[in-house]
Design an enzyme around this catalytic site. Sequence first.
Site, mmCIF file in Angstrom:
data_model
loop_
_atom_site.group_PDB
_atom_site.id
_atom_site.type_symbol
_atom_site.label_atom_id
_atom_site.label_comp_id
_atom_site.label_asym_id
_atom_site.label_seq_id
_atom_site.Cartn_x
_atom_site.Cartn_y
_atom_site.Cartn_z
ATOM 1 N N ASN A 28 0.829 -1.206 0.000
ATOM 2 C CA ASN A 28 0.000 0.000 0.000
ATOM 3 C C ASN A 28 0.867 1.263 0.000
ATOM 4 O O ASN A 28 1.986 1.276 0.514
ATOM 5 C CB ASN A 28 -1.020 0.006 1.134
ATOM 6 C CG ASN A 28 -0.450 -0.204 2.514
ATOM 7 O OD1 ASN A 28 0.586 -0.823 2.681
ATOM 8 N ND2 ASN A 28 -1.133 0.297 3.519
ATOM 9 N N GLU A 30 -3.129 -4.499 -3.309
ATOM 10 C CA GLU A 30 -3.602 -5.344 -4.414
ATOM 11 C C GLU A 30 -3.632 -4.544 -5.717
ATOM 12 O O GLU A 30 -3.295 -5.059 -6.795
ATOM 13 C CB GLU A 30 -5.019 -5.872 -4.133
ATOM 14 C CG GLU A 30 -5.155 -6.643 -2.847
ATOM 15 C CD GLU A 30 -5.560 -5.761 -1.670
ATOM 16 O OE1 GLU A 30 -4.941 -4.691 -1.478
ATOM 17 O OE2 GLU A 30 -6.487 -6.134 -0.954
ATOM 18 N N CYS A 32 -4.100 0.857 -2.671
ATOM 19 C CA CYS A 32 -4.027 -0.395 -1.911
ATOM 20 C C CYS A 32 -2.964 -1.319 -2.508
ATOM 21 O O CYS A 32 -2.609 -1.223 -3.697
ATOM 22 C CB CYS A 32 -5.359 -1.120 -1.958
ATOM 23 S SG CYS A 32 -6.646 -0.383 -0.936
ATOM 24 N N CYS A 59 -10.439 -4.962 0.092
ATOM 25 C CA CYS A 59 -11.511 -3.964 0.129
ATOM 26 C C CYS A 59 -12.353 -4.072 -1.150
ATOM 27 O O CYS A 59 -11.983 -4.764 -2.111
ATOM 28 C CB CYS A 59 -10.920 -2.560 0.277
ATOM 29 S SG CYS A 59 -10.204 -1.900 -1.234
ATOM 30 N N CYS A 77 -10.635 -3.119 -4.472
ATOM 31 C CA CYS A 77 -9.657 -4.124 -4.905
ATOM 32 C C CYS A 77 -10.357 -5.361 -5.447
ATOM 33 O O CYS A 77 -9.862 -6.003 -6.379
ATOM 34 C CB CYS A 77 -8.708 -4.478 -3.762
ATOM 35 S SG CYS A 77 -7.550 -3.138 -3.428
ATOM 36 N N GLU A 104 0.264 5.171 0.715
ATOM 37 C CA GLU A 104 -0.598 6.251 1.192
ATOM 38 C C GLU A 104 -0.002 7.610 0.835
ATOM 39 O O GLU A 104 1.166 7.716 0.445
ATOM 40 C CB GLU A 104 -0.768 6.140 2.721
ATOM 41 C CG GLU A 104 -1.439 4.836 3.133
ATOM 42 C CD GLU A 104 -1.667 4.736 4.628
ATOM 43 O OE1 GLU A 104 -1.149 5.582 5.398
ATOM 44 O OE2 GLU A 104 -2.361 3.789 5.032
HETATM 45 N N1 THU Z 1 -5.493 -1.420 2.261
HETATM 46 C C1 THU Z 1 -4.962 -2.197 1.268
HETATM 47 O O1 THU Z 1 -3.815 -2.010 0.860
HETATM 48 N N2 THU Z 1 -5.732 -3.170 0.740
HETATM 49 C C2 THU Z 1 -7.013 -3.450 1.121
HETATM 50 O O2 THU Z 1 -7.658 -4.307 0.531
HETATM 51 C C3 THU Z 1 -7.578 -2.769 2.290
HETATM 52 C C4 THU Z 1 -6.837 -1.578 2.777
HETATM 53 C C5 THU Z 1 -4.679 -0.338 2.829
HETATM 54 C C6 THU Z 1 -5.149 1.058 2.507
HETATM 55 C C7 THU Z 1 -4.562 1.836 3.649
HETATM 56 O O3 THU Z 1 -3.233 2.231 3.296
HETATM 57 C C8 THU Z 1 -4.501 0.871 4.804
HETATM 58 O O4 THU Z 1 -4.685 -0.420 4.239
HETATM 59 C C9 THU Z 1 -5.553 1.106 5.861
HETATM 60 O O5 THU Z 1 -6.814 1.161 5.312
#
Ligand code: THU
Length: 148
Positions: free
Chosen positions: A44, A57, A55, A97, A100, A46
């Site tokens: 991920n 994925e 994210c 999520c 994704c 941010e």
């Molecule tokens: N996140 C992912 O990388 N993949 C997901 O399927 C769910 C959430 C990340 C986004 C963010 O940087 C952190 O998890 C918290 O939500």
Amino acid sequence: MTPEIRQLVEAAREAAKQAHAPYSTYGVGAAVRLSDGQIISGCNFENASYGMTLCAETVALATVNSAGKLRDVREIAIVGGLIKEGAIQGIESVHPCGRCRQIINEAAQLSKHDVMVHCAAAEGDALNSLPISALLPHAFGPADIGVG
Ligand code: THU
């Protein structure tokens, strides 16, 4: 956990170490296996505007796409957990999520394979392996707009 799945989970754990997640302090890693056995991973990413976070994925599958290999996607492993003292911790399996799931479904439609999603944890042996069709039933996909 089979040795093949464990290998993919370990690749996701390795990728998660590169997570840029100073806001949530939640690191995620994803590793995609292609039909030829190649593994492509992502973490991920941010940023200060929060809502534009990428994210793990999505990063992994965008990298697969950049290699021209979206049609070769067969399975994906996901791990995640809170970053504490530089390590990602957590024994609960992490599920993708909604956004994704849609992106994994795109790869599944292109590859004509019901891509397996191995929802694993940062630590330990927790695992929930589900096909994308179970994670995103009645999905909107390319066929709905007459593509493919
Ligand atoms: N996140 C992912 O990388 N993949 C997901 O399927 C769910 C959430 C990340 C986004 C963010 O940087 C952190 O998890 C918290 O939500």
